[in-house]
Design an enzyme around this catalytic site. Structure first.
Site, PDB file in Angstrom:
ATOM      1  N   CYS A  51      38.852  37.271  50.037  1.00 49.43           N
ATOM      2  CA  CYS A  51      40.051  37.308  49.175  1.00 49.43           C
ATOM      3  C   CYS A  51      41.316  37.266  50.020  1.00 49.43           C
ATOM      4  O   CYS A  51      42.312  36.637  49.656  1.00 49.43           O
ATOM      5  CB  CYS A  51      40.043  38.573  48.335  1.00 49.43           C
ATOM      6  SG  CYS A  51      40.142  40.095  49.314  1.00 49.43           S
ATOM      7  N   ASN A  82      44.396  35.381  40.891  1.00 50.80           N
ATOM      8  CA  ASN A  82      43.196  35.868  41.554  1.00 50.80           C
ATOM      9  C   ASN A  82      42.401  34.691  42.108  1.00 50.80           C
ATOM     10  O   ASN A  82      42.763  33.530  41.888  1.00 50.80           O
ATOM     11  CB  ASN A  82      42.373  36.675  40.542  1.00 50.80           C
ATOM     12  CG  ASN A  82      41.392  37.624  41.226  1.00 50.80           C
ATOM     13  OD1 ASN A  82      41.266  37.658  42.441  1.00 50.80           O
ATOM     14  ND2 ASN A  82      40.689  38.399  40.427  1.00 50.80           N
ATOM     15  N   GLN A 131      36.526  32.239  45.345  1.00 49.24           N
ATOM     16  CA  GLN A 131      36.052  32.630  46.688  1.00 49.24           C
ATOM     17  C   GLN A 131      34.530  32.712  46.732  1.00 49.24           C
ATOM     18  O   GLN A 131      33.934  32.788  47.798  1.00 49.24           O
ATOM     19  CB  GLN A 131      36.676  33.959  47.117  1.00 49.24           C
ATOM     20  CG  GLN A 131      36.196  35.174  46.327  1.00 49.24           C
ATOM     21  CD  GLN A 131      36.986  36.428  46.622  1.00 49.24           C
ATOM     22  OE1 GLN A 131      38.139  36.542  46.232  1.00 49.24           O
ATOM     23  NE2 GLN A 131      36.380  37.385  47.305  1.00 49.24           N
ATOM     24  N   HIS A 150      41.343  44.769  47.395  1.00 47.84           N
ATOM     25  CA  HIS A 150      41.325  43.346  47.040  1.00 47.84           C
ATOM     26  C   HIS A 150      42.678  42.718  47.364  1.00 47.84           C
ATOM     27  O   HIS A 150      43.729  43.349  47.208  1.00 47.84           O
ATOM     28  CB  HIS A 150      41.021  43.204  45.538  1.00 47.84           C
ATOM     29  CG  HIS A 150      40.696  41.807  45.095  1.00 47.84           C
ATOM     30  ND1 HIS A 150      39.951  40.933  45.844  1.00 47.84           N
ATOM     31  CD2 HIS A 150      41.043  41.147  43.958  1.00 47.84           C
ATOM     32  CE1 HIS A 150      39.842  39.780  45.200  1.00 47.84           C
ATOM     33  NE2 HIS A 150      40.490  39.882  44.038  1.00 47.84           N
TER      34      HIS A 150
END
Lengths: 233, 116
Positions: free
Chosen positions: A25, A194, A19, A167
């Site tokens: 996110c 992630n 990102q 997150h």
């Protein structure tokens, strides 16, 4: 429920993305869940666009009218799913590539690749989370990232961790036990994709403990949503 | 056996604190140089680099604390080690309005069977 399960082994998870220095996110968590749902509906893994959501999704949360998706300044996966249902769907990464900052919206309805049929939240029960993961594909989840800034690998299971969620990531599987590099303790864990690139964590992935004695570690069980894609031939 | 939840994480008050501090300084500089090479970091000027080195040293201590609080994972130098916790949160997270309250308006998934 299978003892271990990993959607990466079934082709439902796209490449790890990055990102960059942008609080987007939420759009990576959303696109990852829709990539998996689209794969289950069509058998094709399409890498979908986050930039379309960063530029075009300013949907607000019905229960918090001040809380709207806003590009690099944050957003929520459930409001992003709601935006995608209203906009008609999501373009591919190739057609609407990631820029890492918010630009004017360039959404092209004729280039929609994946469409949201519906979405829902999963109760904060680890068996239900595992069952929805196995049935509906990767799940969009929130987590408290305080231990992730220094995380290198292994199964994270902090003695104390905040439950405030800051997150958005993607739950792609779970394991019954994994050796932790220190103290060689077996810990059942969640496998989390992630969006900080492959040179973070375990090739871009994070593992956090789960199970009856450590429920909801770092808030990982408390904001879980699943999405179903429209079946297109 | 259960890990001791309360651990002594602060060193004794004896005189070796200065040596340890000096050792940490030298250690941090070496780690920082390798961090710059590994992640291709360049800074605007010597002042910015000195500031980032001080942030990096604080993050080495944080990683050590995280390791003690989270012994079943490995913690250490990552691509974010020259960012303060506030910069990290601001630039690389992005989940707004967290917690279940903001999920109140979304349908609940039906309960699925999990036995058998």
């Amino acid at each position: 429920l299978p003892a271990d399960f990993d959607w990466r082994e079934h082709g439902a998870v796209g490449p790890v993305k990055d990102q960059g220095s942008c609080g987007s996110c939420w759009s990576f968590s959303t696109s990852g869940a829709l990539e998996g749902a689209h794969y289950l509906a069509t058998g094709k893994l399409e890498v979908l666009s986050e930039q379309q959501m960063v530029d075009c999704d300013h949907e607000c949360d019905p229960s918090e009218s001040r809380a709207c998706d806003s590009g690099c300044n944050g957003g929520l996966m459930t409001t992003a799913f709601s935006y995608l249902m209203k906009s008609g769907g999501l373009q591919s990464e190739k057609d609407y590539p990631y820029a890492g900052r918010e630009n004017a919206c360039k959404f092209d309805k004729s280039k929609i690749v994946a469409q949201v049929k519906n979405f829902s939240v999963v109760s904060a029960n680890e068996d239900q989370i595992a069952a929805n993961l196995v049935k509906h594909g990767p799940l969009a989840i929130g987590i408290n990232a305080v231990f992730m800034q220094t995380y290198i690998g292994g199964v994270s299971c902090p003695y104390i961790c905040g439950k405030h969620l800051d997150h958005g990531v993607l739950l792609v599987g779970y394991g019954s036990a994994g050796y932790a590099p220190i103290r060689f303790k077996e810990k059942p864990y969640w496998i989390i994709k992630n969006s900080w690139g492959e040179n973070w964590g375990e090739n871009g992935y994070y593992k956090i403990c789960r199970g009856p004695h450590v429920q909801n570690k770092c808030g990982v069980d408390s904001m879980v949503s699943t999405v179903t894609a429209i079946h297109t031939s | 056996e259960e890990d001791a939840l309360i651990e002594q994480v602060v060193g004794g008050g004896d005189g070796d604190g200065d040596d340890r501090e000096l050792g940490e300084l030298l250690d941090a500089e070496a780690h920082f140089a390798s961090f710059e090479r590994r992640f291709g970091r360049t800074y605007r000027d010597a002042g910015e680099r000195a500031y980032r080195l001080s942030v990096f040293r604080d993050n080495l201590r944080r990683a050590r604390r995280h390791q003690r609080l989270d012994p079943t994972a490995a913690h250490g130098v990552t691509k974010f080690s020259d960012l303060t916790p506030a910069e990290f949160r601001e630039r690389y997270l992005g989940l707004r309005g967290g917690g279940r309250t903001s999920l109140a308006s979304t349908a609940e998934a039906p309960i699925l069977p999990t036995d058998g």
